[in-house]
Design a protein around this motif. Sequence first.
Motif, PDB file in Angstrom:
ATOM      1  N   VAL A 130       9.838 -63.513 -53.093  1.00 25.14           N
ATOM      2  CA  VAL A 130      10.625 -62.946 -53.928  1.00 25.14           C
ATOM      3  C   VAL A 130       9.028 -62.123 -53.941  1.00 25.14           C
ATOM      4  O   VAL A 130       9.687 -61.105 -55.094  1.00 25.14           O
ATOM      5  CB  VAL A 130      11.344 -63.125 -55.169  1.00 25.14           C
ATOM      6  CG1 VAL A 130      12.757 -64.376 -55.323  1.00 25.14           C
ATOM      7  CG2 VAL A 130      10.383 -64.445 -56.116  1.00 25.14           C
ATOM      8  N   GLY A 131       8.551 -62.047 -53.719  1.00 25.03           N
ATOM      9  CA  GLY A 131       7.155 -61.588 -53.864  1.00 25.03           C
ATOM     10  C   GLY A 131       6.772 -61.808 -54.791  1.00 25.03           C
ATOM     11  O   GLY A 131       5.100 -60.690 -55.646  1.00 25.03           O
ATOM     12  N   LYS A 132       5.392 -62.870 -55.138  1.00 22.42           N
ATOM     13  CA  LYS A 132       5.274 -63.658 -56.558  1.00 22.42           C
ATOM     14  C   LYS A 132       4.255 -63.524 -56.010  1.00 22.42           C
ATOM     15  O   LYS A 132       3.437 -62.746 -56.722  1.00 22.42           O
ATOM     16  CB  LYS A 132       5.514 -64.593 -56.635  1.00 22.42           C
ATOM     17  CG  LYS A 132       6.913 -65.525 -57.138  1.00 22.42           C
ATOM     18  CD  LYS A 132       6.718 -66.743 -57.974  1.00 22.42           C
ATOM     19  CE  LYS A 132       6.867 -67.730 -56.959  1.00 22.42           C
ATOM     20  NZ  LYS A 132       7.773 -67.204 -55.409  1.00 22.42           N
ATOM     21  N   THR A 133       3.613 -63.673 -54.753  1.00 25.17           N
ATOM     22  CA  THR A 133       2.113 -63.412 -54.459  1.00 25.17           C
ATOM     23  C   THR A 133       1.441 -62.290 -54.314  1.00 25.17           C
ATOM     24  O   THR A 133       0.127 -61.799 -54.428  1.00 25.17           O
ATOM     25  CB  THR A 133       1.620 -64.102 -52.947  1.00 25.17           C
ATOM     26  OG1 THR A 133       1.691 -65.524 -52.956  1.00 25.17           O
ATOM     27  CG2 THR A 133       0.401 -64.205 -52.465  1.00 25.17           C
ATOM     28  N   THR A 134       2.507 -61.212 -53.698  1.00 22.91           N
ATOM     29  CA  THR A 134       2.087 -60.272 -53.576  1.00 22.91           C
ATOM     30  C   THR A 134       1.902 -59.122 -55.066  1.00 22.91           C
ATOM     31  O   THR A 134       0.946 -58.211 -54.737  1.00 22.91           O
ATOM     32  CB  THR A 134       3.529 -59.513 -53.216  1.00 22.91           C
ATOM     33  OG1 THR A 134       3.349 -59.754 -51.010  1.00 22.91           O
ATOM     34  CG2 THR A 134       3.055 -57.614 -52.417  1.00 22.91           C
ATOM     35  N   SER A 135       2.848 -59.651 -55.328  1.00 24.39           N
ATOM     36  CA  SER A 135       2.934 -58.839 -56.698  1.00 24.39           C
ATOM     37  C   SER A 135       1.009 -59.470 -57.738  1.00 24.39           C
ATOM     38  O   SER A 135       0.514 -58.580 -58.781  1.00 24.39           O
ATOM     39  CB  SER A 135       4.046 -59.317 -58.135  1.00 24.39           C
ATOM     40  OG  SER A 135       4.885 -58.765 -57.402  1.00 24.39           O
ATOM     41  N   ALA A 136       0.753 -60.668 -57.945  1.00 21.90           N
ATOM     42  CA  ALA A 136      -0.093 -61.167 -57.990  1.00 21.90           C
ATOM     43  C   ALA A 136      -1.242 -61.126 -57.606  1.00 21.90           C
ATOM     44  O   ALA A 136      -2.466 -60.299 -58.622  1.00 21.90           O
ATOM     45  CB  ALA A 136       0.116 -62.638 -57.856  1.00 21.90           C
ATOM     46  N   VAL A 137      -1.289 -60.191 -55.846  1.00 21.84           N
ATOM     47  CA  VAL A 137      -2.585 -59.485 -55.610  1.00 21.84           C
ATOM     48  C   VAL A 137      -2.867 -59.257 -56.001  1.00 21.84           C
ATOM     49  O   VAL A 137      -4.496 -58.220 -56.279  1.00 21.84           O
ATOM     50  CB  VAL A 137      -2.516 -60.453 -54.482  1.00 21.84           C
ATOM     51  CG1 VAL A 137      -4.176 -59.404 -53.564  1.00 21.84           C
ATOM     52  CG2 VAL A 137      -3.160 -61.605 -53.987  1.00 21.84           C
ATOM     53  N   TRP A 138      -1.732 -57.699 -56.350  1.00 20.73           N
ATOM     54  CA  TRP A 138      -1.360 -56.559 -56.519  1.00 20.73           C
ATOM     55  C   TRP A 138      -2.057 -56.278 -57.390  1.00 20.73           C
ATOM     56  O   TRP A 138      -2.644 -55.424 -58.005  1.00 20.73           O
ATOM     57  CB  TRP A 138      -0.299 -55.857 -55.403  1.00 20.73           C
ATOM     58  CG  TRP A 138      -0.398 -55.349 -54.875  1.00 20.73           C
ATOM     59  CD1 TRP A 138      -0.345 -55.869 -53.230  1.00 20.73           C
ATOM     60  CD2 TRP A 138      -0.930 -53.751 -54.314  1.00 20.73           C
ATOM     61  NE1 TRP A 138      -0.030 -55.183 -52.362  1.00 20.73           N
ATOM     62  CE2 TRP A 138      -1.083 -54.174 -52.887  1.00 20.73           C
ATOM     63  CE3 TRP A 138      -0.871 -52.601 -54.242  1.00 20.73           C
ATOM     64  CZ2 TRP A 138      -0.932 -52.452 -51.694  1.00 20.73           C
ATOM     65  CZ3 TRP A 138      -1.326 -51.663 -53.711  1.00 20.73           C
ATOM     66  CH2 TRP A 138      -1.423 -51.189 -51.756  1.00 20.73           C
TER      67      TRP A 138
END
Length: 204
Positions: A7-15
Amino acid sequence: MNLKPGVGKTTSAVWLAHALHESGLSPLLVDGDPAASALRWSELANGFPFPVIALPVGDVHRRVNDFLGDRQAVVLDAPQLEDHPRITRSIMRYADEWIVPVTPAPIELDRMAPIRGEMADVQSLRAEPARSAVLLNRTNRPDATRTGPDADAREALTERGFEVLDTHIARLDLYAQSFGNPVQAKGSAYMDFAEELIKRQDEA
């Protein structure tokens, strides 16, 4: 955090961590996922301008402060709740703000009901209640959260008792294809995301 993967957890966390850094804060990024995607991302990108640590353990809430130092913010990337409930609940015990990335699709909205129960259970373990909010992710158009199908998702989530952030993340290759690459958050929706979270923290 979310019940499901993808759902985009890692992408959201890194960005988000990069946006906080570019906003002048000193973040610590904690990778709580046994898959270690955030840590691997930092390796492929030849490092991030802030520390990234792997803590895929069930007592994250007891350990994070050992690594905090003088850092002004902590971003915790939780694994999917359905497969790693102990780790995710521990992260929820530590974090002041729970962010649930959600794609505005019927199947994703249907998965939100069990998350409410999990939130209530973890809140009972905390001395102070955490704030929680939904981040609409991979929205259909840059202006789609208030007109069109994504507006329906916002309305449906609000009716179910979720607070939905004003910021949303559009469906863009800039984010979808960013894994393993250096990140520059300036000018992106994640800067708005960081600013909204900072404002929420200040108001709290």
